[in-house]
Scaffold this active site. Structure first.
Site, mmCIF file in Angstrom:
data_model
loop_
_atom_site.group_PDB
_atom_site.id
_atom_site.type_symbol
_atom_site.label_atom_id
_atom_site.label_comp_id
_atom_site.label_asym_id
_atom_site.label_seq_id
_atom_site.Cartn_x
_atom_site.Cartn_y
_atom_site.Cartn_z
ATOM 1 N N LYS A 50 52.733 8.328 55.697
ATOM 2 C CA LYS A 50 51.714 8.156 54.997
ATOM 3 C C LYS A 50 51.268 8.930 53.321
ATOM 4 C CE LYS A 50 51.013 3.506 57.050
ATOM 5 N NZ LYS A 50 50.200 2.635 57.195
ATOM 6 N N GLY A 79 46.540 6.412 57.751
ATOM 7 C CA GLY A 79 46.455 6.203 56.773
ATOM 8 C C GLY A 79 45.865 4.733 56.637
#
Length: 269
Positions: free
Chosen positions: A72, A131
């Site tokens: 991410k 993330g």
């Protein structure tokens, strides 16, 4: 699932590592069929070496992508641009034509608003610092959470997240565990639902769980046991997928219809 792939079929997919468990292809292929969209959604399960070798090619041929652990943050350097939220959060989970977005953030905001509305006066404890934790921490802060406490195995990632939040004007710190007595919101962004102590759940106003297999994790079971409001991992998964489809197509299937489909197919329990 699309019955026939042809010249006009658009490619979408999920990028991650060790993601054979994912429900994303079922969700999106069901949505594509329901919406009458000529597209197919595939899974790209990549180790770090494969990711670095093929990410640019995927970005060229795919109309849109989702991104999960552990890419991410890494994927951002390959994109042409990122929207305001993903730039601030420094994590992307949705891509459209080389542009990055964060629909985890949007999903948390949407779902928390439905459950308790304004977060003013609440203390939020976020377990994890990756993330998903970033998206949750920013979403809760923007909803008015008075403080964000990051609880993580290692201080390095936790410190980075705390610095990022404080740099954006929020009130964040590292804690070993939750020690408040009321107005608590607890988020588990780790793969381990048992990381949140039961005594912490008891004091919570809202529990948020990112794990969705099973839907009723130990954390969700305890929330039900103490009559605590909760947002389960399936709700988050589906809502962020719906938000991704709005970015890709400006339309989507409802959360309720997708969840009904997943249960009917016995893909969740």
């Amino acid at each position: 699932m699309l019955e026939e792939i042809n010249y006009d079929t658009k490619l979408f997919g999920l990028i991650g590592k060790n993601i054979k468990y994912t429900l994303s292809p079922y969700i999106h292929n069901f949505s594509f069929t329901t919406l009458g969209i000529n597209a197919v959604y595939l899974v790209f399960d990549l180790d770090e070496m494969k990711f670095n070798r093929i990410i640019n090619g995927l970005l060229e041929i795919a109309e849109g992508l989702n991104v999960t652990i552990p890419y991410k943050e890494e994927v951002m350097k390959y994109l042409d641009n990122t929207d305001t939220y993903s730039t601030r959060i420094q994590a992307v989970n949705t891509i459209y034509k080389k542009g990055g977005y964060n629909t985890d953030y949007l999903a948390i905001k949407n779902l928390v608003r439905k459950k308790i509305g304004n977060m003013s006066g609440y203390e939020c404890y976020v377990y994890g610092a990756g993330g998903a934790a970033k998206a949750a921490a920013f979403a809760l802060s923007e909803l008015g959470c008075s403080s964000i406490s990051i609880v993580n195995r290692t201080n390095l990632r936790a410190n980075e997240l705390v610095e990022l939040l404080n740099k954006n004007g929020y009130n964040a710190s590292i804690k070993e565990n939750c020690n408040s007595t009321s107005n608590i919101v607890v988020v588990n962004s780790t793969p381990n639902p048992s990381v949140v102590p039961e005594n912490c759940i008891q004091k919570s106003e809202l529990v948020i769980e990112f794990v969705y297999k099973p839907v009723e994790t130990e954390l969700i079971k305890n929330a039900k046991k103490y009559s605590i409001k909760y947002i389960d991992g399936l709700e988050i998964l589906v809502n962020q997928a719906v938000e991704a489809e709005k970015i890709w197509f400006n339309k989507s299937v409802s959360d309720e219809k997708i969840i009904e489909y997943l249960y009917a197919r016995k893909l969740v329990w």
